[in-house]
Design a protein around this motif. Structure first.
Motif, PDB file in Angstrom:
ATOM      1  N   GLY A  18       0.653  -1.275   0.072  1.00 44.35           N
ATOM      2  CA  GLY A  18      -0.092  -0.089  -0.177  1.00 44.35           C
ATOM      3  C   GLY A  18       0.834   1.171  -0.064  1.00 44.35           C
ATOM      4  O   GLY A  18       0.294   2.376   0.234  1.00 44.35           O
ATOM      5  N   TYR A  19       1.983   1.007  -0.183  1.00 44.72           N
ATOM      6  CA  TYR A  19       2.902   2.464  -0.322  1.00 44.72           C
ATOM      7  C   TYR A  19       2.795   3.160  -1.604  1.00 44.72           C
ATOM      8  O   TYR A  19       3.406   2.883  -2.632  1.00 44.72           O
ATOM      9  N   VAL A  20       1.616   3.799  -1.927  1.00 42.08           N
ATOM     10  CA  VAL A  20       1.004   4.626  -3.005  1.00 42.08           C
ATOM     11  C   VAL A  20       2.173   5.458  -3.682  1.00 42.08           C
ATOM     12  O   VAL A  20       2.482   5.244  -5.028  1.00 42.08           O
ATOM     13  N   ARG A  21       2.971   6.112  -2.667  1.00 38.58           N
ATOM     14  CA  ARG A  21       4.193   7.160  -3.143  1.00 38.58           C
ATOM     15  C   ARG A  21       5.183   6.409  -4.094  1.00 38.58           C
ATOM     16  O   ARG A  21       5.585   6.894  -4.893  1.00 38.58           O
ATOM     17  N   GLY A  22       5.366   5.055  -3.732  1.00 41.88           N
ATOM     18  CA  GLY A  22       6.378   4.284  -4.237  1.00 41.88           C
ATOM     19  C   GLY A  22       6.072   4.018  -5.634  1.00 41.88           C
ATOM     20  O   GLY A  22       7.033   4.236  -6.671  1.00 41.88           O
ATOM     21  N   PHE A  23       4.745   3.769  -6.054  1.00 45.78           N
ATOM     22  CA  PHE A  23       4.417   3.603  -7.247  1.00 45.78           C
ATOM     23  C   PHE A  23       4.411   4.733  -8.275  1.00 45.78           C
ATOM     24  O   PHE A  23       4.684   4.714  -9.477  1.00 45.78           O
ATOM     25  N   ALA A  24       4.075   5.934  -7.485  1.00 48.88           N
ATOM     26  CA  ALA A  24       4.012   7.065  -8.389  1.00 48.88           C
ATOM     27  C   ALA A  24       5.314   7.661  -8.572  1.00 48.88           C
ATOM     28  O   ALA A  24       5.461   8.203  -9.673  1.00 48.88           O
ATOM     29  N   ASN A  42       6.329 -11.615  -1.427  1.00 43.98           N
ATOM     30  CA  ASN A  42       5.999 -10.070  -1.182  1.00 43.98           C
ATOM     31  C   ASN A  42       7.487  -9.345  -1.466  1.00 43.98           C
ATOM     32  O   ASN A  42       8.155  -8.990  -0.707  1.00 43.98           O
ATOM     33  N   CYS A  43       7.646  -9.076  -2.967  1.00 44.79           N
ATOM     34  CA  CYS A  43       9.038  -8.573  -3.329  1.00 44.79           C
ATOM     35  C   CYS A  43       9.223  -7.233  -2.681  1.00 44.79           C
ATOM     36  O   CYS A  43       8.568  -6.415  -2.646  1.00 44.79           O
ATOM     37  N   TYR A  44      10.587  -7.662  -2.015  1.00 42.23           N
ATOM     38  CA  TYR A  44      11.305  -6.200  -1.505  1.00 42.23           C
ATOM     39  C   TYR A  44      11.173  -5.214  -2.295  1.00 42.23           C
ATOM     40  O   TYR A  44      11.183  -4.141  -2.140  1.00 42.23           O
ATOM     41  N   SER A  45      11.521  -5.556  -3.736  1.00 45.74           N
ATOM     42  CA  SER A  45      11.713  -4.409  -4.650  1.00 45.74           C
ATOM     43  C   SER A  45      10.266  -3.864  -5.232  1.00 45.74           C
ATOM     44  O   SER A  45      10.666  -2.841  -6.005  1.00 45.74           O
ATOM     45  N   CYS A  46       9.517  -4.399  -4.748  1.00 44.44           N
ATOM     46  CA  CYS A  46       8.213  -3.736  -5.225  1.00 44.44           C
ATOM     47  C   CYS A  46       8.045  -2.312  -4.632  1.00 44.44           C
ATOM     48  O   CYS A  46       8.085  -2.160  -3.443  1.00 44.44           O
ATOM     49  N   PRO A  47       7.751  -1.274  -5.454  1.00 42.03           N
ATOM     50  CA  PRO A  47       7.748   0.015  -4.974  1.00 42.03           C
ATOM     51  C   PRO A  47       6.617   0.352  -3.988  1.00 42.03           C
ATOM     52  O   PRO A  47       6.624   1.189  -3.211  1.00 42.03           O
ATOM     53  N   GLY A  48       5.572  -0.470  -3.908  1.00 41.39           N
ATOM     54  CA  GLY A  48       4.255  -0.466  -2.864  1.00 41.39           C
ATOM     55  C   GLY A  48       4.505  -1.374  -1.773  1.00 41.39           C
ATOM     56  O   GLY A  48       4.088  -1.074  -0.750  1.00 41.39           O
ATOM     57  N   ALA A  49       5.398  -2.191  -1.763  1.00 47.90           N
ATOM     58  CA  ALA A  49       5.751  -3.101  -0.678  1.00 47.90           C
ATOM     59  C   ALA A  49       6.234  -2.551   0.731  1.00 47.90           C
ATOM     60  O   ALA A  49       7.291  -1.592   0.598  1.00 47.90           O
ATOM     61  N   TYR A 153      16.926 -14.750 -10.462  1.00 42.96           N
ATOM     62  CA  TYR A 153      16.913 -15.624 -11.611  1.00 42.96           C
ATOM     63  C   TYR A 153      15.568 -16.284 -11.815  1.00 42.96           C
ATOM     64  O   TYR A 153      15.201 -16.346 -13.192  1.00 42.96           O
ATOM     65  N   ILE A 154      14.822 -16.393 -10.884  1.00 45.26           N
ATOM     66  CA  ILE A 154      13.560 -17.359 -10.993  1.00 45.26           C
ATOM     67  C   ILE A 154      12.429 -16.374 -10.682  1.00 45.26           C
ATOM     68  O   ILE A 154      11.143 -16.549 -11.610  1.00 45.26           O
ATOM     69  N   CYS A 155      12.326 -15.832  -9.698  1.00 46.42           N
ATOM     70  CA  CYS A 155      10.882 -15.447  -9.080  1.00 46.42           C
ATOM     71  C   CYS A 155      10.092 -14.723  -9.901  1.00 46.42           C
ATOM     72  O   CYS A 155      10.408 -13.433 -10.328  1.00 46.42           O
ATOM     73  N   PRO A 156       8.988 -14.866 -10.540  1.00 51.41           N
ATOM     74  CA  PRO A 156       8.130 -14.134 -11.265  1.00 51.41           C
ATOM     75  C   PRO A 156       7.432 -13.165 -10.484  1.00 51.41           C
ATOM     76  O   PRO A 156       6.984 -12.084 -11.026  1.00 51.41           O
ATOM     77  N   ALA A 157       7.122 -13.204  -9.135  1.00 51.34           N
ATOM     78  CA  ALA A 157       6.683 -12.302  -8.114  1.00 51.34           C
ATOM     79  C   ALA A 157       7.185 -10.944  -8.153  1.00 51.34           C
ATOM     80  O   ALA A 157       7.074 -10.063  -8.433  1.00 51.34           O
ATOM     81  N   PHE A 161       5.775  -7.539  -9.445  1.00 49.28           N
ATOM     82  CA  PHE A 161       5.334  -6.541  -8.390  1.00 49.28           C
ATOM     83  C   PHE A 161       6.704  -5.673  -8.560  1.00 49.28           C
ATOM     84  O   PHE A 161       6.312  -4.337  -7.755  1.00 49.28           O
ATOM     85  N   GLY A 162       7.883  -5.831  -8.667  1.00 46.65           N
ATOM     86  CA  GLY A 162       8.979  -4.972  -8.532  1.00 46.65           C
ATOM     87  C   GLY A 162       9.296  -4.741  -9.867  1.00 46.65           C
ATOM     88  O   GLY A 162       9.532  -3.311 -10.384  1.00 46.65           O
ATOM     89  N   GLY A 163      10.002  -5.602 -10.771  1.00 43.75           N
ATOM     90  CA  GLY A 163      10.823  -5.347 -12.095  1.00 43.75           C
ATOM     91  C   GLY A 163       9.696  -4.324 -13.026  1.00 43.75           C
ATOM     92  O   GLY A 163      10.540  -3.265 -13.210  1.00 43.75           O
ATOM     93  N   ILE A 164       8.521  -4.768 -13.228  1.00 41.34           N
ATOM     94  CA  ILE A 164       7.848  -3.999 -14.237  1.00 41.34           C
ATOM     95  C   ILE A 164       7.492  -2.749 -13.800  1.00 41.34           C
ATOM     96  O   ILE A 164       7.519  -1.560 -14.644  1.00 41.34           O
TER      97      ILE A 164
END
Length: 292
Positions: A18-24, A42-49, A153-157, A161-164
């Motif tokens: 729910g860290y909306v600012r991260g996505f923005a 729950n990927c550490y690199s997700c901007p909302g995590a 190398y593997i995790c699609p999450a 949630f993070g890379g894209i």
């Protein structure tokens, strides 16, 4: 139960991402909550995590110089496994929710499992042993630091949630995206395509976190048992189970994500949770004593 579970899944995914600012702004939250593990992928690199993934945290510690053991992460996994088992996968994992929504997409062919299912189910244990534990410890850089190989190398999450999101939001990251990004994207696309046809393919075949929680399914507090005196072996539990589990024969299955469909469909009420059943009997006995 169906709508309750979907509601809990959606709320937990929104709460933990729910860290909306991260996505923005295309930035990762680095506050104090990031030191806390979350139960699902729950990927550490997700901007909302707002928290950390236990698999990523475990690899980070194992790959650090000195090869320390994180008693916090191990204790966390053992505690959630002992209490909930793969209930975490069915109710609290954001990537589990993503796969369930994928499977709702209309398609002419729908399957519960792939051919060679028994062999494919062992892959998640190999990924756990090698990519999560051994590779970060032994495949180290000249300065003695190992990569979080499963996440990298593997995790699609991680890519979902993070890379894209980071690649879309940040021009610098977008310019630096190379073959590794394309490789992870290919894995995600394969999981998406497979997930439209097969129910939860990543959970079933690839997820090391699910492999850990599944080991606790036979002893977790939230487990299912079959009352042999009530079971009529009608097969309804297997027919409605999205993971294709015959609960009559395998009530301790490591695949069970505790969705509750089998329990709801049982015509005789033979499927029970022994802990809740004992608590119910205790309350009923106490209530009867008070009336007397």
């Amino acid at each position: 139960m169906k709508h309750l579970r979907l509601f809990v899944q959606a709320c937990f995914a929104a709460l933990t991402n729910g860290y909306v600012r991260g996505f923005a702004e295309g930035k990762i939250y680095e506050g104090p909550l990031k030191l806390i593990c979350l139960p699902g992928l729950n990927c550490y690199s997700c901007p909302g995590a707002v928290g950390a993934c236990p698999i990523g945290s475990l690899q980070a510690v194992l790959g650090s110089r000195g090869r320390q053991v994180s008693f916090y992460v191990l204790g966390f996994l053992m505690a959630f496994g002992a209490f909930f088992g793969r209930f975490v996968c069915g109710w609290l994992c954001p990537f589990g929710l993503f796969q369930e929504l994928l499977h709702k997409i209309p398609f002419p062919i729908k399957r519960k499992k792939l051919p060679a299912d028994r062999f494919l189910r062992s892959i998640k244990y190999l990924l756990l042993i090698f990519f999560v534990i051994l590779f970060p410890i032994f495949l180290v850089s000249p300065v003695g630091i190992g990569d979080p190989t499963f996440c990298k190398y593997i995790c699609p999450a991680g890519i979902l949630f993070g890379g894209i999101p980071l690649t879309v939001a940040d021009a610098g990251i977008r310019a630096a995206a190379g073959n590794l990004f394309l490789w992870k994207l290919a894995i995600l696309i394969a999981v998406i395509v497979c997930g439209i046809v097969v129910h939860r393919p990543f959970c079933r075949y690839l997820c090391p976190l699910g492999a850990i929680y599944g080991l606790f399914n036979p002893i977790s507090l939230l487990r299912y048992e079959v009352d042999a005196s009530k079971c009529v072996d009608c097969g309804k539990c297997k027919s409605v189970c999205p993971m294709d589990i015959d609960l009559h024969k395998d009530p301790e299955s490591r695949l069970c994500v505790r969705c509750g469909k089998c329990k709801k469909s049982c015509p005789t009420g033979a499927i029970i949770n022994p802990i809740l059943q004992t608590m119910h009997k205790y309350r009923s006995h106490g209530h009867t004593q008070r009336e007397d």
